[in-house]
Design a protein around this motif. Structure first.
Motif, PDB file in Angstrom:
ATOM      1  N   ALA A  36       0.835  -1.142  -0.004  1.00  0.00           N
ATOM      2  CA  ALA A  36      -0.037   0.070  -0.074  1.00  0.00           C
ATOM      3  C   ALA A  36       0.726   1.208   0.144  1.00  0.00           C
ATOM      4  O   ALA A  36       0.406   2.305  -0.464  1.00  0.00           O
ATOM      5  CB  ALA A  36      -0.851  -0.063   1.285  1.00  0.00           C
ATOM      6  N   LEU A  37       1.983   1.322   0.797  1.00  0.00           N
ATOM      7  CA  LEU A  37       2.884   2.173   0.687  1.00  0.00           C
ATOM      8  C   LEU A  37       3.605   2.433  -0.696  1.00  0.00           C
ATOM      9  O   LEU A  37       3.759   3.662  -1.335  1.00  0.00           O
ATOM     10  CB  LEU A  37       3.970   1.959   1.636  1.00  0.00           C
ATOM     11  CG  LEU A  37       3.690   2.133   3.260  1.00  0.00           C
ATOM     12  CD1 LEU A  37       4.751   1.637   4.172  1.00  0.00           C
ATOM     13  CD2 LEU A  37       3.509   3.780   3.394  1.00  0.00           C
ATOM     14  N   GLY A  38       4.053   1.348  -1.498  1.00  0.00           N
ATOM     15  CA  GLY A  38       4.467   1.406  -2.713  1.00  0.00           C
ATOM     16  C   GLY A  38       3.719   1.863  -3.822  1.00  0.00           C
ATOM     17  O   GLY A  38       4.353   2.291  -4.686  1.00  0.00           O
ATOM     18  N   ILE A  39       2.319   1.970  -3.843  1.00  0.00           N
ATOM     19  CA  ILE A  39       1.390   2.667  -4.830  1.00  0.00           C
ATOM     20  C   ILE A  39       1.071   4.042  -4.596  1.00  0.00           C
ATOM     21  O   ILE A  39       0.587   4.777  -5.372  1.00  0.00           O
ATOM     22  CB  ILE A  39       0.190   1.829  -5.223  1.00  0.00           C
ATOM     23  CG1 ILE A  39      -0.671   1.822  -3.877  1.00  0.00           C
ATOM     24  CG2 ILE A  39       0.730   0.383  -5.234  1.00  0.00           C
ATOM     25  CD1 ILE A  39      -1.974   1.145  -4.197  1.00  0.00           C
ATOM     26  N   MET A  40       1.757   4.483  -3.324  1.00  0.00           N
ATOM     27  CA  MET A  40       1.266   6.122  -3.064  1.00  0.00           C
ATOM     28  C   MET A  40       1.947   6.898  -3.699  1.00  0.00           C
ATOM     29  O   MET A  40       2.978   6.786  -4.462  1.00  0.00           O
ATOM     30  CB  MET A  40       1.585   6.470  -1.326  1.00  0.00           C
ATOM     31  CG  MET A  40       0.627   5.536  -0.570  1.00  0.00           C
ATOM     32  SD  MET A  40       1.140   5.734   1.214  1.00  0.00           S
ATOM     33  CE  MET A  40       2.214   7.094   1.130  1.00  0.00           C
ATOM     34  N   THR A  41       1.344   8.114  -4.040  1.00  0.00           N
ATOM     35  CA  THR A  41       1.949   9.351  -4.659  1.00  0.00           C
ATOM     36  C   THR A  41       2.047  10.500  -3.469  1.00  0.00           C
ATOM     37  O   THR A  41       2.971  10.664  -2.797  1.00  0.00           O
ATOM     38  CB  THR A  41       1.325   9.797  -6.100  1.00  0.00           C
ATOM     39  OG1 THR A  41       0.016   9.757  -5.802  1.00  0.00           O
ATOM     40  CG2 THR A  41       1.662   8.983  -6.957  1.00  0.00           C
ATOM     41  N   THR A  42       1.109  11.434  -3.901  1.00  0.00           N
ATOM     42  CA  THR A  42       1.008  12.344  -2.856  1.00  0.00           C
ATOM     43  C   THR A  42       0.348  12.062  -1.679  1.00  0.00           C
ATOM     44  O   THR A  42      -0.067  12.865  -0.437  1.00  0.00           O
ATOM     45  CB  THR A  42       0.236  13.925  -3.243  1.00  0.00           C
ATOM     46  OG1 THR A  42      -1.179  13.355  -3.622  1.00  0.00           O
ATOM     47  CG2 THR A  42       0.999  14.218  -4.555  1.00  0.00           C
ATOM     48  N   ASP A  43      -0.261  10.867  -1.451  1.00  0.00           N
ATOM     49  CA  ASP A  43      -0.782  10.360  -0.057  1.00  0.00           C
ATOM     50  C   ASP A  43       0.204  10.525   0.941  1.00  0.00           C
ATOM     51  O   ASP A  43       1.359  10.433   0.898  1.00  0.00           O
ATOM     52  CB  ASP A  43      -1.096   8.817  -0.296  1.00  0.00           C
ATOM     53  CG  ASP A  43      -1.873   8.465  -1.498  1.00  0.00           C
ATOM     54  OD1 ASP A  43      -2.826   7.817  -1.442  1.00  0.00           O
ATOM     55  OD2 ASP A  43      -1.389   8.751  -2.474  1.00  0.00           O
ATOM     56  N   THR A  44      -0.353  10.718   2.090  1.00  0.00           N
ATOM     57  CA  THR A  44       0.358  10.740   3.337  1.00  0.00           C
ATOM     58  C   THR A  44       0.156   9.520   4.135  1.00  0.00           C
ATOM     59  O   THR A  44       1.216   9.197   5.136  1.00  0.00           O
ATOM     60  CB  THR A  44       0.073  11.856   4.240  1.00  0.00           C
ATOM     61  OG1 THR A  44      -1.407  11.601   4.899  1.00  0.00           O
ATOM     62  CG2 THR A  44      -0.075  13.352   3.740  1.00  0.00           C
ATOM     63  N   LYS A  45      -0.553   8.792   3.802  1.00  0.00           N
ATOM     64  CA  LYS A  45      -0.686   7.314   4.533  1.00  0.00           C
ATOM     65  C   LYS A  45      -1.140   6.224   3.697  1.00  0.00           C
ATOM     66  O   LYS A  45      -2.010   6.677   2.622  1.00  0.00           O
ATOM     67  CB  LYS A  45      -1.344   7.355   5.836  1.00  0.00           C
ATOM     68  CG  LYS A  45      -2.740   7.813   5.503  1.00  0.00           C
ATOM     69  CD  LYS A  45      -3.603   8.273   6.972  1.00  0.00           C
ATOM     70  CE  LYS A  45      -3.020   9.633   7.240  1.00  0.00           C
ATOM     71  NZ  LYS A  45      -3.907  10.195   8.399  1.00  0.00           N
ATOM     72  N   PRO A  46      -0.701   5.020   3.878  1.00  0.00           N
ATOM     73  CA  PRO A  46      -1.427   3.918   3.091  1.00  0.00           C
ATOM     74  C   PRO A  46      -2.638   3.782   3.480  1.00  0.00           C
ATOM     75  O   PRO A  46      -3.194   3.996   4.585  1.00  0.00           O
ATOM     76  CB  PRO A  46      -0.539   2.972   3.595  1.00  0.00           C
ATOM     77  CG  PRO A  46      -0.006   3.376   4.776  1.00  0.00           C
ATOM     78  CD  PRO A  46       0.069   4.526   5.062  1.00  0.00           C
ATOM     79  N   LYS A  47      -3.603   3.134   2.519  1.00  0.00           N
ATOM     80  CA  LYS A  47      -4.836   2.776   2.878  1.00  0.00           C
ATOM     81  C   LYS A  47      -5.402   1.448   2.650  1.00  0.00           C
ATOM     82  O   LYS A  47      -4.877   0.767   1.423  1.00  0.00           O
ATOM     83  CB  LYS A  47      -5.842   3.567   1.955  1.00  0.00           C
ATOM     84  CG  LYS A  47      -5.546   5.257   1.834  1.00  0.00           C
ATOM     85  CD  LYS A  47      -5.837   6.080   0.810  1.00  0.00           C
ATOM     86  CE  LYS A  47      -5.495   7.541   1.164  1.00  0.00           C
ATOM     87  NZ  LYS A  47      -3.940   7.698   1.097  1.00  0.00           N
ATOM     88  N   LEU A  48      -5.623   0.778   3.583  1.00  0.00           N
ATOM     89  CA  LEU A  48      -5.954  -0.674   3.637  1.00  0.00           C
ATOM     90  C   LEU A  48      -7.182  -0.887   4.551  1.00  0.00           C
ATOM     91  O   LEU A  48      -7.604  -0.222   5.264  1.00  0.00           O
ATOM     92  CB  LEU A  48      -4.716  -1.417   4.390  1.00  0.00           C
ATOM     93  CG  LEU A  48      -3.330  -1.439   3.957  1.00  0.00           C
ATOM     94  CD1 LEU A  48      -2.684  -0.261   4.773  1.00  0.00           C
ATOM     95  CD2 LEU A  48      -2.563  -2.815   4.115  1.00  0.00           C
ATOM     96  N   ALA A  49      -8.037  -2.079   3.974  1.00  0.00           N
ATOM     97  CA  ALA A  49      -9.241  -2.432   4.519  1.00  0.00           C
ATOM     98  C   ALA A  49      -9.300  -3.945   4.575  1.00  0.00           C
ATOM     99  O   ALA A  49      -8.856  -4.436   3.542  1.00  0.00           O
ATOM    100  CB  ALA A  49     -10.457  -1.636   3.814  1.00  0.00           C
ATOM    101  N   MET A  50     -10.337  -4.439   5.433  1.00  0.00           N
ATOM    102  CA  MET A  50     -10.733  -5.882   5.014  1.00  0.00           C
ATOM    103  C   MET A  50     -12.030  -6.279   5.707  1.00  0.00           C
ATOM    104  O   MET A  50     -12.631  -5.521   6.392  1.00  0.00           O
ATOM    105  CB  MET A  50      -9.410  -6.820   5.840  1.00  0.00           C
ATOM    106  CG  MET A  50      -9.558  -6.484   7.145  1.00  0.00           C
ATOM    107  SD  MET A  50      -8.721  -7.726   8.197  1.00  0.00           S
ATOM    108  CE  MET A  50      -9.581  -9.195   7.956  1.00  0.00           C
TER     109      MET A  50
END
Length: 433
Positions: free
Chosen positions: A176-190
């Motif tokens: 999730a971190l690896g696909i970020m650009t200007t995001d400040t945090k990774p985005k995960l859900a389950m």
């Protein structure tokens, strides 16, 4: 795969704690690898591969922009029932790159399919031969710059060599971190749910922070499930559940050239066959998929570029959902509304302005407006008990709820957005520097 903790925590502007995220663990049939291709001229991960050892059913929803990236064109052109890999790169959108950009996808697909076919031979007693049309791509970043084919090509062997078949929370977060650009945090859900008597998992990651507006507004979102569901039903489920999730958010009113939501089903769970989308066995899965998509969509808004407020706009009792959506997005995309919220100013007149410009027919004598629990407009008139200082105090909250009641019908729609701060301007003014 060894976790590169330096890469894990050095994604641009990442300030998140690992404990903030749901505990995604192993999901059968999915393998993940992420590396740095030096696309940012740093050591941060910027290239992520998802590998489906036995293939995966799939369905996608793409941007409705009339200018689309070359990877989206490639994905749409591939008609294979099963997909074996998804490769996602950041820093470069591969949009407005023409034939050369498309050919880069074709060449990478040929390389990836060849090397994964060899991995099949090395790892499996009954190997599959993987074809280029069984590879999909996600690209995100700057539009119009030449696609960094050579840098990415060079890292394909590393990606494949580092593939491990067992996942955990850190590996999912790393992806999730690896696909970020200007995001400040990774985005995960389950979510975990039942199809009939069979337990199944639904995992998702997303990236998105700016250029977020429906049709479709996701930037990038990838959903993974071990459920056994056909491509046709996956497509219907995804299309249905996009409406009130990723098509219910806006950060800045802009639609990307690269937006995509894709769901992959590995078919590893032994659930009974699903006959159609109305199959009762599918009800809980349908609800859980919506929860995962909405969770991720809200995370995109909450991490909107420069955001200091998370804003929920409930438009109720309209004659149609279309009217409710028009009013909701008219409010959500108003720069005047968003700057007032950033300034914690209870300027309800800007909400009235945004409702009026939506083009929806109104009966002003029935219009009501509320900020949180504070009633401002009742039946078209200012509440006699309205206290601006009370509402001003409410505006200091991080989460702001705006409720509009049109009272012309029974349809409703909820829109999610964020405020507009000076930081948004700084981020986008400096985007390529």
């Amino acid at each position: 795969m060894g976790i590169n903790f330096k890469n894990l925590f050095t994604s641009q502007k990442n300030k998140s704690k690992m404990g903030d995220y749901q505990n995604l663990d192993h999901i059968d049939g999915v393998a993940i690898s992420s590396v740095s291709a030096n696309l940012y001229n740093t050591s941060r991960d910027d290239l992520v591969m998802f590998y489906f050892r036995d293939g995966a059913n799939h369905a996608s929803v793409y941007t409705q922009s009339k200018i689309v990236s070359e990877n989206i064109k490639w994905n749409i052109d591939q008609k294979n029932e099963k997909i074996f890999s998804l490769l996602v790169n950041t820093r470069n959108a591969n949009a407005f790159t023409g034939a050369k950009g498309y050919q880069s996808m074709q060449k990478l697909a040929e390389i990836i399919s060849s090397e994964l076919s060899q991995k099949q031979k090395d790892d499996d007693n009954n190997p599959d031969h993987i074809n280029p049309n069984q590879i999909l791509f996600g690209c995100t970043g700057t539009i119009g710059e030449p696609y960094p084919f050579e840098k990415i090509k060079k890292k394909i062997p590393d990606l494949i060599n580092q593939i491990k078949y067992t996942q955990n929370k850190y590996i999912w977060t790393k992806a999730a971190l690896g696909i970020m650009t200007t995001d400040t945090k990774p985005k995960l859900a389950m979510a975990e749910c039942d199809i009939g008597s069979t337990k199944v998992k639904i995992y998702g990651i997303a990236k998105g922070s700016g250029m977020i507006q429906p049709n479709m507004a996701t930037t990038l979102c990838y959903i993974f499930t071990d459920a056994k569901i056909s491509n046709e039903i996956l497509k219907k489920l995804l299309t249905k559940n996009i409406s009130n999730t990723f098509n219910a958010i806006s950060c800045d009113g802009d639609t990307s050239t690269n937006d995509m939501v894709t769901i992959f089903s590995t078919n590893k769970a032994p659930n009974k066959k699903i006959a159609n989308i109305n199959d009762k066995k599918l009800e809980e899965f349908d609800q859980s998929l919506n929860e995962v998509l909405l969770n991720l969509a809200k995370r995109v808004v909450a991490d909107g570029e420069g955001a200091s407020k998370f804003v929920t706009i409930n438009v109720n009792n309209c004659s149609s959902e279309t009217d409710a959506k028009k009013i909701g997005f008219s409010i959500a995309n108003s720069a005047l509304v968003k700057t007032a919220i950033a300034g914690e100013d209870p300027n309800w007149g800007r909400i009235i302005m945004a409702i009026g410009k939506s083009g929806v027919d109104l009966d002003l004598s029935k219009l009501s407006l509320r900020f949180g629990d504070e009633k401002i407009i009742i039946n078209g008139k200012l509440n006699e008990k309205y206290e601006e200082n009370t509402v001003k105090e409410y505006m200091k909250n991080y989460a702001i709820d705006i409720d509009v009641d049109i009272s012309t019908g029974k349809k409703k729609f909820t829109t999610y957005t964020m405020d507009l701060t000076k930081k948004y301007i700084e981020i986008n003014a400096d985007y390529r520097s």
